[in-house]
Design a protein around this motif. Structure first.
Motif, PDB file in Angstrom:
ATOM      1  N   ASN B  82       0.825  -1.205   0.000  1.00 16.19           N
ATOM      2  CA  ASN B  82       0.000   0.000   0.000  1.00 16.19           C
ATOM      3  C   ASN B  82       0.855   1.249   0.000  1.00 16.19           C
ATOM      4  O   ASN B  82       0.558   2.223  -0.686  1.00 16.19           O
ATOM      5  CB  ASN B  82      -0.911   0.018   1.233  1.00 16.19           C
ATOM      6  N   SER B  83       1.919   1.202   0.781  1.00 15.28           N
ATOM      7  CA  SER B  83       2.798   2.361   0.844  1.00 15.28           C
ATOM      8  C   SER B  83       3.401   2.641  -0.524  1.00 15.28           C
ATOM      9  O   SER B  83       3.467   3.779  -0.965  1.00 15.28           O
ATOM     10  CB  SER B  83       3.918   2.119   1.851  1.00 15.28           C
ATOM     11  N   VAL B  84       3.806   1.565  -1.187  1.00 16.96           N
ATOM     12  CA  VAL B  84       4.411   1.726  -2.515  1.00 16.96           C
ATOM     13  C   VAL B  84       3.390   2.300  -3.483  1.00 16.96           C
ATOM     14  O   VAL B  84       3.685   3.228  -4.246  1.00 16.96           O
ATOM     15  CB  VAL B  84       4.937   0.361  -3.022  1.00 16.96           C
ATOM     16  N   LEU B  85       2.193   1.755  -3.418  1.00 16.85           N
ATOM     17  CA  LEU B  85       1.155   2.218  -4.341  1.00 16.85           C
ATOM     18  C   LEU B  85       0.811   3.684  -4.099  1.00 16.85           C
ATOM     19  O   LEU B  85       0.658   4.455  -5.048  1.00 16.85           O
ATOM     20  CB  LEU B  85      -0.099   1.349  -4.173  1.00 16.85           C
ATOM     21  N   PRO B  90      -0.212   8.531  -6.316  1.00 19.22           N
ATOM     22  CA  PRO B  90      -1.030   9.345  -5.403  1.00 19.22           C
ATOM     23  C   PRO B  90      -2.223   9.935  -6.144  1.00 19.22           C
ATOM     24  O   PRO B  90      -2.051  10.714  -7.084  1.00 19.22           O
ATOM     25  CB  PRO B  90      -0.058  10.450  -4.961  1.00 19.22           C
ATOM     26  N   VAL B  91      -3.377   9.510  -5.748  1.00 12.59           N
ATOM     27  CA  VAL B  91      -4.590   9.880  -6.487  1.00 12.59           C
ATOM     28  C   VAL B  91      -4.899  11.364  -6.361  1.00 12.59           C
ATOM     29  O   VAL B  91      -5.527  11.957  -7.236  1.00 12.59           O
ATOM     30  CB  VAL B  91      -5.796   9.046  -5.973  1.00 12.59           C
ATOM     31  N   GLU B  92      -4.425  11.976  -5.272  1.00 11.09           N
ATOM     32  CA  GLU B  92      -4.769  13.386  -5.083  1.00 11.09           C
ATOM     33  C   GLU B  92      -3.996  14.319  -6.003  1.00 11.09           C
ATOM     34  O   GLU B  92      -4.352  15.472  -6.165  1.00 11.09           O
ATOM     35  CB  GLU B  92      -4.552  13.790  -3.606  1.00 11.09           C
ATOM     36  N   ARG B  93      -2.937  13.800  -6.607  1.00  9.47           N
ATOM     37  CA  ARG B  93      -2.162  14.639  -7.525  1.00  9.47           C
ATOM     38  C   ARG B  93      -2.724  14.542  -8.929  1.00  9.47           C
ATOM     39  O   ARG B  93      -3.363  13.547  -9.273  1.00  9.47           O
ATOM     40  CB  ARG B  93      -0.712  14.166  -7.571  1.00  9.47           C
ATOM     41  N   PRO B  94      -2.460  15.569  -9.757  1.00  6.44           N
ATOM     42  CA  PRO B  94      -2.876  15.449 -11.161  1.00  6.44           C
ATOM     43  C   PRO B  94      -2.115  14.310 -11.845  1.00  6.44           C
ATOM     44  O   PRO B  94      -1.004  13.964 -11.425  1.00  6.44           O
ATOM     45  CB  PRO B  94      -2.511  16.801 -11.766  1.00  6.44           C
ATOM     46  N   ALA B  95      -2.717  13.783 -12.896  1.00  6.18           N
ATOM     47  CA  ALA B  95      -2.183  12.556 -13.530  1.00  6.18           C
ATOM     48  C   ALA B  95      -0.736  12.715 -13.962  1.00  6.18           C
ATOM     49  O   ALA B  95       0.064  11.801 -13.795  1.00  6.18           O
ATOM     50  CB  ALA B  95      -3.057  12.192 -14.722  1.00  6.18           C
ATOM     51  N   TYR B  96      -0.388  13.891 -14.495  1.00  2.74           N
ATOM     52  CA  TYR B  96       0.976  14.046 -15.014  1.00  2.74           C
ATOM     53  C   TYR B  96       2.025  14.141 -13.905  1.00  2.74           C
ATOM     54  O   TYR B  96       3.220  14.083 -14.175  1.00  2.74           O
ATOM     55  CB  TYR B  96       1.056  15.274 -15.932  1.00  2.74           C
ATOM     56  N   LYS B  97       1.584  14.260 -12.664  1.00  2.00           N
ATOM     57  CA  LYS B  97       2.530  14.324 -11.554  1.00  2.00           C
ATOM     58  C   LYS B  97       2.650  12.997 -10.810  1.00  2.00           C
ATOM     59  O   LYS B  97       3.358  12.907  -9.825  1.00  2.00           O
ATOM     60  CB  LYS B  97       2.097  15.414 -10.560  1.00  2.00           C
ATOM     61  N   LEU B 101       2.845   6.970 -13.636  1.00  2.48           N
ATOM     62  CA  LEU B 101       2.529   7.353 -15.012  1.00  2.48           C
ATOM     63  C   LEU B 101       3.741   7.975 -15.693  1.00  2.48           C
ATOM     64  O   LEU B 101       3.963   7.782 -16.883  1.00  2.48           O
ATOM     65  CB  LEU B 101       1.349   8.327 -15.033  1.00  2.48           C
ATOM     66  N   GLN B 102       4.539   8.719 -14.908  1.00  2.00           N
ATOM     67  CA  GLN B 102       5.737   9.334 -15.482  1.00  2.00           C
ATOM     68  C   GLN B 102       6.717   8.259 -15.942  1.00  2.00           C
ATOM     69  O   GLN B 102       7.270   8.334 -17.040  1.00  2.00           O
ATOM     70  CB  GLN B 102       6.388  10.249 -14.440  1.00  2.00           C
ATOM     71  N   VAL B 103       6.912   7.244 -15.086  1.00  2.00           N
ATOM     72  CA  VAL B 103       7.834   6.162 -15.439  1.00  2.00           C
ATOM     73  C   VAL B 103       7.306   5.403 -16.656  1.00  2.00           C
ATOM     74  O   VAL B 103       8.049   5.092 -17.583  1.00  2.00           O
ATOM     75  CB  VAL B 103       8.013   5.205 -14.234  1.00  2.00           C
ATOM     76  N   ALA B 104       6.003   5.137 -16.657  1.00  2.00           N
ATOM     77  CA  ALA B 104       5.404   4.401 -17.771  1.00  2.00           C
ATOM     78  C   ALA B 104       5.558   5.170 -19.074  1.00  2.00           C
ATOM     79  O   ALA B 104       5.888   4.592 -20.117  1.00  2.00           O
ATOM     80  CB  ALA B 104       3.929   4.143 -17.487  1.00  2.00           C
ATOM     81  N   ALA B 105       5.391   6.476 -19.020  1.00  2.00           N
ATOM     82  CA  ALA B 105       5.536   7.300 -20.220  1.00  2.00           C
ATOM     83  C   ALA B 105       6.980   7.274 -20.721  1.00  2.00           C
ATOM     84  O   ALA B 105       7.229   7.157 -21.926  1.00  2.00           O
ATOM     85  CB  ALA B 105       5.098   8.731 -19.924  1.00  2.00           C
ATOM     86  N   ALA B 106       7.936   7.352 -19.785  1.00  2.00           N
ATOM     87  CA  ALA B 106       9.356   7.319 -20.163  1.00  2.00           C
ATOM     88  C   ALA B 106       9.708   5.987 -20.813  1.00  2.00           C
ATOM     89  O   ALA B 106      10.378   5.944 -21.851  1.00  2.00           O
ATOM     90  CB  ALA B 106      10.223   7.567 -18.934  1.00  2.00           C
ATOM     91  N   VAL B 107       9.217   4.889 -20.221  1.00  2.00           N
ATOM     92  CA  VAL B 107       9.488   3.553 -20.780  1.00  2.00           C
ATOM     93  C   VAL B 107       8.883   3.427 -22.172  1.00  2.00           C
ATOM     94  O   VAL B 107       9.508   2.903 -23.094  1.00  2.00           O
ATOM     95  CB  VAL B 107       8.923   2.463 -19.839  1.00  2.00           C
ATOM     96  N   LEU B 108       7.702   3.951 -22.340  1.00  2.00           N
ATOM     97  CA  LEU B 108       7.027   3.889 -23.637  1.00  2.00           C
ATOM     98  C   LEU B 108       7.825   4.639 -24.701  1.00  2.00           C
ATOM     99  O   LEU B 108       8.028   4.148 -25.817  1.00  2.00           O
ATOM    100  CB  LEU B 108       5.612   4.477 -23.512  1.00  2.00           C
ATOM    101  N   VAL B 109       8.298   5.819 -24.325  1.00  2.00           N
ATOM    102  CA  VAL B 109       9.092   6.616 -25.274  1.00  2.00           C
ATOM    103  C   VAL B 109      10.366   5.865 -25.644  1.00  2.00           C
ATOM    104  O   VAL B 109      10.742   5.791 -26.817  1.00  2.00           O
ATOM    105  CB  VAL B 109       9.419   7.999 -24.652  1.00  2.00           C
ATOM    106  N   ILE B 110      11.019   5.271 -24.637  1.00  2.00           N
ATOM    107  CA  ILE B 110      12.257   4.521 -24.906  1.00  2.00           C
ATOM    108  C   ILE B 110      11.973   3.338 -25.830  1.00  2.00           C
ATOM    109  O   ILE B 110      12.695   3.099 -26.794  1.00  2.00           O
ATOM    110  CB  ILE B 110      12.883   4.048 -23.572  1.00  2.00           C
ATOM    111  N   LEU B 111      10.912   2.629 -25.524  1.00  2.00           N
ATOM    112  CA  LEU B 111      10.574   1.464 -26.346  1.00  2.00           C
ATOM    113  C   LEU B 111      10.260   1.855 -27.787  1.00  2.00           C
ATOM    114  O   LEU B 111      10.510   1.092 -28.707  1.00  2.00           O
ATOM    115  CB  LEU B 111       9.374   0.726 -25.745  1.00  2.00           C
TER     116      LEU B 111
END
Lengths: 196, 254
Positions: B82-85, B90-97, B101-111
């Motif tokens: 739970n702590s990791v999740l 963190p749901v209270e932050r905007p999606a781009y923060k 999602l940031q890591v997933a976007a970076a991995v996608l760009v690399i791939l």
């Protein structure tokens, strides 16, 4: 990018509730730490300074949060939500007491209980003002008392109070205004400046 | 309302401006009312400071027990996750923060980008190439003519092949310079045969084997530096009158 989780003390109430919903007990501990004291004070003020009853109400309120965390709408402010639940619990208690009063011999059990409560008197023994203030609070009707307590005892804003009580801000101001004027008048005998 | 309370708590009555007096007028119109309010607010602040209530420890123990009962399964193995999740998403932050999602976007760009650098330019297979099908619109008249000429030419070719005598190959001694049908140097041979055909009007091809079989069977030698003389001494010294065909050939050539 912040990969390390912030400490529980830094987390918002809403974030703590999310963690708590997932079974994070430390999140629950933090919420309890933040709100148990103020809620106990609120219940005491609203329930005739009956500490036992206030303790029970605090327990019941947090038990509700544990059992049914989904009742809290994550889009709302936790503070206003928890005070609105507390306020509703007090209203239910008032109704219950009204029924009991109708069946009793006419004596006001609350004042007799709270006035003879040794613990409460121990807490306020050095202050006649406090005693008079509490009497003044109890003599206010519920709607004025709750608005005044939320504003001046719990330190909530007019907007938050209007959300908790589900009334518009103008009505909140009006109720607080009335209660303030009433208590100021009741307690003016303690004011050394005026009585000089 | 908040402003009114703040003014009353922080200021004295004689310090109030006209606007402030107007603002607080409803709550405290006179100095006496003002002082009453001020006293009430200050006393309530003191009470709040003094009254720090804490629920009893039993209440907390009871709630902890209830919490563990309610979240028993999750509490066993879920706290760390739970702590990791919460940290990663963190749901209270905007999606781009949100870190996840940031890591997933970076991995996608690399791939998506890395394979472009490693890509080899491979020859395209026929299946990948576009086909250009050119349809020749057939002209019926031209087609008929073509068919006629092709049949005629094929018949003529067959006749010529039947009429022509079979070419016999005579064995030539191997001397490192092999020729199947040789009577003179290659260039001259071709030239001579073409000229002779034109001059004489003959249809058959000229062959030195027919004309001078002895010459053809002899080994080709040339001791002369300019290579004019071909064959051995006996052949070159032969009289032209003895070889009328050769004389005709030479006449037509020169």
């Amino acid at each position: 990018m912040r990969l390390i989780k912030p400490s529980y003390a830094e987390m918002s109430d809403e974030a703590l509730m999310r963690s708590m919903r997932n079974g994070d007990q430390r999140a629950f501990d933090e919420i309890y730490k933040r709100y148990s004291g103020p809620l106990l004070g609120y219940f005491m003020r609203m329930l005739w300074r009956d500490r036992e009853k206030a303790e029970d109400f605090v327990h019941d309120l947090f038990a509700k949060i544990i059992r049914k965390p989904d009742y809290f709408d994550m889009e709302r402010s936790f503070k206003t939500w928890i005070y609105s639940v507390a306020n509703n619990m007090c209203k239910n208690e008032y109704k219950k007491q009204e029924v009991r009063k109708g069946m009793s011999n006419g004596l006001d059990n609350h004042f007799s209980l709270s006035d003879t409560n040794v613990n409460v008197m121990g807490e306020v023994q050095d202050s006649f003002f406090r005693e008079a203030f509490e009497r003044g609070m109890q003599s206010l009707d519920e709607k004025h008392k709750e608005a005044f307590a939320l504003r001046h005892m719990e330190g909530l804003s007019i907007k938050e109070i209007s959300e908790i009580l589900d009334i518009n801000e103008g009505t909140v101001k009006s109720r607080i205004f009335y209660a303030t004027k009433y208590l100021a008048e009741e307690l003016k005998v303690f004011n050394p400046v005026i009585n000089r | 309302m908040e402003n009114v309370e703040e003014i009353i708590v922080k200021k004295n009555y004689h310090e109030l401006s006209g606007d402030e007096r107007e603002l607080i007028g409803e709550l405290a119109g006179t100095e006496e009312e003002f002082e009453q309010m001020k006293f009430l607010f200050s006393q309530m602040e003191m009470m709040k400071d003094r009254e720090v209530l804490e629920p009893r420890a039993e209440t907390k123990h009871s709630l902890d027990h209830l919490f563990q009962e309610t979240h028993q399964q999750k509490a066993r193995g879920g706290i760390w996750l739970n702590s990791v999740l919460v940290a990663l998403y963190p749901v209270e932050r905007p999606a781009y923060k949100r870190p996840l999602l940031q890591v997933a976007a970076a991995v996608l760009v690399i791939l998506l980008v890395v394979p472009l650098f490693n890509q080899r330019i491979e020859p395209s297979t026929p299946a990948q190439l576009a086909k250009n099908e050119i349809k020749q619109e057939s002209d019926p008249i031209v087609d008929e003519k073509k068919e006629e000429t092709s049949t005629e030419s094929s018949e003529q070719l067959k006749e010529q092949q039947a009429a022509a005598p079979p070419v016999t190959k005579e064995p030539v001694p191997h001397n490192g310079f092999v020729r199947d049908d040789l009577s003179m140097p290659i260039a001259i041979d071709k030239f001579v045969s073409a000229e002779s055909d034109a001059a004489v009007g003959a249809t058959s091809t000229f062959s030195i084997v027919d004309v001078a079989p002895e010459m053809a069977s002899t080994e080709i030698k040339s001791d002369h530096p300019d290579g004019v003389f071909v064959g051995d001494h006996m052949l070159t010294s032969m009289s032209a009158a003895d070889q009328p065909e050769l004389l005709d050939l030479l006449t037509a050539t020169f």
